[in-house]
Design a protein around this motif. Structure first.
Motif, short mmCIF file in Angstrom:
data_model
loop_
_atom_site.label_atom_id
_atom_site.label_comp_id
_atom_site.label_asym_id
_atom_site.label_seq_id
_atom_site.Cartn_x
_atom_site.Cartn_y
_atom_site.Cartn_z
N GLY A 184 0.81 -1.20 0.00
CA GLY A 184 0.00 0.00 0.00
C GLY A 184 0.85 1.26 0.00
N ASP A 185 0.55 2.18 -0.92
CA ASP A 185 1.23 3.46 -1.01
C ASP A 185 2.75 3.29 -0.98
OD1 ASP A 185 1.49 6.21 -1.21
OD2 ASP A 185 1.37 6.53 0.96
N PRO A 186 3.31 2.51 -1.91
CA PRO A 186 4.74 2.21 -1.84
C PRO A 186 5.61 3.33 -2.39
CG PRO A 186 3.79 1.12 -3.73
CD PRO A 186 2.65 1.81 -3.02
N VAL A 187 6.87 3.31 -1.95
CA VAL A 187 7.91 4.14 -2.53
C VAL A 187 9.11 3.23 -2.75
CG1 VAL A 187 8.68 4.87 -0.23
CG2 VAL A 187 9.36 6.19 -2.23
N VAL A 188 9.79 3.40 -3.87
CA VAL A 188 10.94 2.57 -4.21
C VAL A 188 12.21 3.40 -4.04
CG1 VAL A 188 12.11 1.25 -6.02
CG2 VAL A 188 9.60 1.18 -5.83
N LEU A 189 13.13 2.89 -3.22
CA LEU A 189 14.41 3.53 -3.01
C LEU A 189 15.50 2.60 -3.52
CD1 LEU A 189 13.96 4.99 0.59
CD2 LEU A 189 13.57 6.13 -1.61
N ALA A 190 16.23 3.06 -4.51
CA ALA A 190 17.27 2.23 -5.14
C ALA A 190 18.64 2.64 -4.62
CB ALA A 190 17.21 2.39 -6.66
N LEU A 191 19.51 1.64 -4.44
CA LEU A 191 20.88 1.92 -4.03
C LEU A 191 21.70 2.18 -5.28
CD1 LEU A 191 21.47 -0.70 -1.19
CD2 LEU A 191 20.26 1.48 -1.14
N PRO A 192 22.25 3.39 -5.39
CA PRO A 192 23.05 3.71 -6.59
C PRO A 192 24.44 3.10 -6.49
CG PRO A 192 22.98 5.61 -5.12
CD PRO A 192 22.11 4.55 -4.49
N ARG A 193 24.99 2.79 -7.65
CA ARG A 193 24.38 3.16 -8.91
C ARG A 193 23.56 2.00 -9.50
NH1 ARG A 193 30.03 5.12 -9.62
NH2 ARG A 193 30.06 7.41 -9.47
N GLY A 194 24.03 0.76 -9.31
CA GLY A 194 23.45 -0.38 -10.02
C GLY A 194 22.01 -0.68 -9.71
N GLY A 195 21.53 -0.26 -8.54
CA GLY A 195 20.15 -0.55 -8.19
C GLY A 195 19.13 0.32 -8.90
N VAL A 196 19.58 1.41 -9.52
CA VAL A 196 18.63 2.37 -10.07
C VAL A 196 17.88 1.83 -11.29
CG1 VAL A 196 18.35 4.70 -10.99
CG2 VAL A 196 19.90 4.29 -9.07
N VAL A 220 17.27 -1.24 -11.96
CA VAL A 220 16.40 -2.28 -11.42
C VAL A 220 15.19 -1.63 -10.75
CG1 VAL A 220 16.26 -4.27 -9.86
CG2 VAL A 220 18.40 -3.77 -11.04
N GLY A 221 15.45 -0.62 -9.94
CA GLY A 221 14.37 0.08 -9.24
C GLY A 221 13.40 0.77 -10.19
N TYR A 222 13.92 1.25 -11.32
CA TYR A 222 13.04 1.89 -12.30
C TYR A 222 11.96 0.93 -12.77
CZ TYR A 222 11.47 3.79 -16.76
OH TYR A 222 10.68 4.23 -17.80
N GLU A 223 12.36 -0.30 -13.09
CA GLU A 223 11.38 -1.30 -13.55
C GLU A 223 10.41 -1.67 -12.45
OE1 GLU A 223 11.04 -2.16 -16.59
OE2 GLU A 223 12.90 -1.30 -17.41
N VAL A 224 10.90 -1.75 -11.22
CA VAL A 224 10.02 -2.09 -10.09
C VAL A 224 8.97 -1.00 -9.88
CG1 VAL A 224 9.96 -2.37 -7.58
CG2 VAL A 224 11.70 -3.56 -8.94
N ALA A 225 9.42 0.26 -9.85
CA ALA A 225 8.48 1.36 -9.64
C ALA A 225 7.45 1.45 -10.77
CB ALA A 225 9.24 2.68 -9.51
N PRO A 275 -2.22 3.74 -13.17
CA PRO A 275 -2.32 4.90 -14.05
C PRO A 275 -2.56 6.21 -13.30
CG PRO A 275 -3.53 3.05 -14.96
CD PRO A 275 -3.09 2.63 -13.60
N ASP A 276 -3.32 6.16 -12.22
CA ASP A 276 -3.63 7.37 -11.47
C ASP A 276 -2.80 7.52 -10.20
OD1 ASP A 276 -4.75 5.20 -10.23
OD2 ASP A 276 -6.59 6.23 -9.62
N GLN A 277 -1.83 6.62 -10.00
CA GLN A 277 -1.01 6.67 -8.80
C GLN A 277 0.39 6.13 -9.09
OE1 GLN A 277 -2.62 4.57 -5.42
NE2 GLN A 277 -1.35 5.67 -3.96
N PRO A 278 1.23 6.95 -9.68
CA PRO A 278 2.59 6.51 -9.95
C PRO A 278 3.36 6.30 -8.65
CG PRO A 278 2.38 8.85 -10.40
CD PRO A 278 0.99 8.33 -10.13
N VAL A 279 4.20 5.29 -8.66
CA VAL A 279 5.04 4.99 -7.49
C VAL A 279 6.35 5.75 -7.63
CG1 VAL A 279 6.36 3.17 -6.33
CG2 VAL A 279 3.99 2.75 -7.05
N PRO A 280 6.70 6.56 -6.65
CA PRO A 280 7.94 7.33 -6.77
C PRO A 280 9.18 6.45 -6.68
CG PRO A 280 6.94 7.69 -4.62
CD PRO A 280 5.96 6.88 -5.42
N LEU A 281 10.18 6.81 -7.47
CA LEU A 281 11.50 6.18 -7.41
C LEU A 281 12.52 7.24 -7.04
CD1 LEU A 281 13.66 3.94 -8.11
CD2 LEU A 281 13.69 4.94 -10.41
N ASP A 282 13.35 6.91 -6.07
CA ASP A 282 14.45 7.80 -5.74
C ASP A 282 15.63 6.96 -5.31
OD1 ASP A 282 15.89 10.18 -5.34
OD2 ASP A 282 14.10 11.18 -4.56
N VAL A 283 16.76 7.62 -5.09
CA VAL A 283 17.95 6.92 -4.63
C VAL A 283 18.09 7.05 -3.13
CG1 VAL A 283 19.24 7.08 -6.78
CG2 VAL A 283 19.37 8.96 -5.13
#
Length: 238
Positions: free
Chosen positions: A41-53, A55-60, A66-74
């Motif tokens: 519920g209401d997830p946020v994806v935090l990727a460990l840079p650099r190599g995790g980013v 991977v995290g992009y595809e997860v997010a 469509p009406d609720q994008p999941v944020p991706l950050d490092v």
């Protein structure tokens, strides 16, 4: 508040993961498919840079509606190296957290935390530099009361992942998930108590390095990280 025992999710025989992965993007897509059933519920994806980013992009992307994008950050982390042999990690630090040391290894090396004060200070400075490079003045997305998925491209020793998990745990997420395509079996076992859920696609025998489980494992740059973050935010790659 006591932590829930993590659900270790490894692929059953009927869902055998083919190794090596083509690249980090493919690994991220397969990993994302395993995360969807968790119903975060209401997830946020935090990727460990650099190599995790990447991977995290595809997860997010897969977890987004469509009406609720999941944020991706490092979530920026740094290894704390043994001063005489800097490539040997004796601890790690993540932004917003305190240093996490491998006390068993330090004891074998005859090290005290005080012996690492200069190294920790240098890594804090590099941590701050990388945060500015990746986010400028923008803070991390809020994580209190949210499901947080920490993503990397693989786990060898797990030092930086442990530091990341503890730093995020202190911020009060409702659920803390560590998700990686591949990891060393012993590292996964040791990290299980640190997360509410641990999702790993493969724990192959004779694990030497993360890169051996990818056909294409390019070394990424800071510009690559910024490009993936721009794509996630809907901007133009740099």
């Amino acid at each position: 508040m006591p932590w829930n025992r993590p659900a270790r999710d490894t692929a059953p025989e009927s869902e055998t993961v083919r190794l090596p992965f083509a690249d980090r993007a493919e690994a991220g897509r397969v990993l994302a498919a395993r995360l969807v059933p968790l119903g975060l519920g209401d997830p946020v994806v935090l990727a460990l840079p650099r190599g995790g980013v990447p991977v995290g992009y595809e997860v997010a992307r897969r977890l987004s509606a469509p009406d609720q994008p999941v944020p991706l950050d490092v979530l920026v982390t740094r290894k704390i190296g043994y001063p005489r042999q800097p490539e040997l990690g004796v601890g790690a630090i993540a932004e917003g957290g305190e240093p996490v040391f491998d006390h068993d290894l330090m004891e074998r090396l005859g090290l005290m935390e005080a012996d690492l004060a200069a190294t920790v200070a240098a890594e804090r400075a590099e941590l701050a530099r990388r945060i500015r490079a990746y986010r400028g003045d923008r803070p991390l997305p809020p994580v209190a009361g949210r499901a947080v998925v920490i993503v990397d491209d693989g786990l060898a020793t797990g030092g930086t992942a442990r530091a990341a998990l503890r730093a995020v745990r202190a911020k009060g997420p409702s659920r803390l998930v560590l998700a990686v395509p591949v990891g060393a079996a012993e590292t996964i076992r040791v990290l299980e108590p640190e997360a509410d859920d641990l999702v790993v696609l493969a724990t192959p025998w004779a694990f030497r390095a993360v890169g051996q489980w990818y056909r294409h494992f390019d070394q990424l740059t800071d510009d690559d990280v910024l490009s993936w973050l721009d794509r996630a935010a809907g901007g133009s790659p740099r």
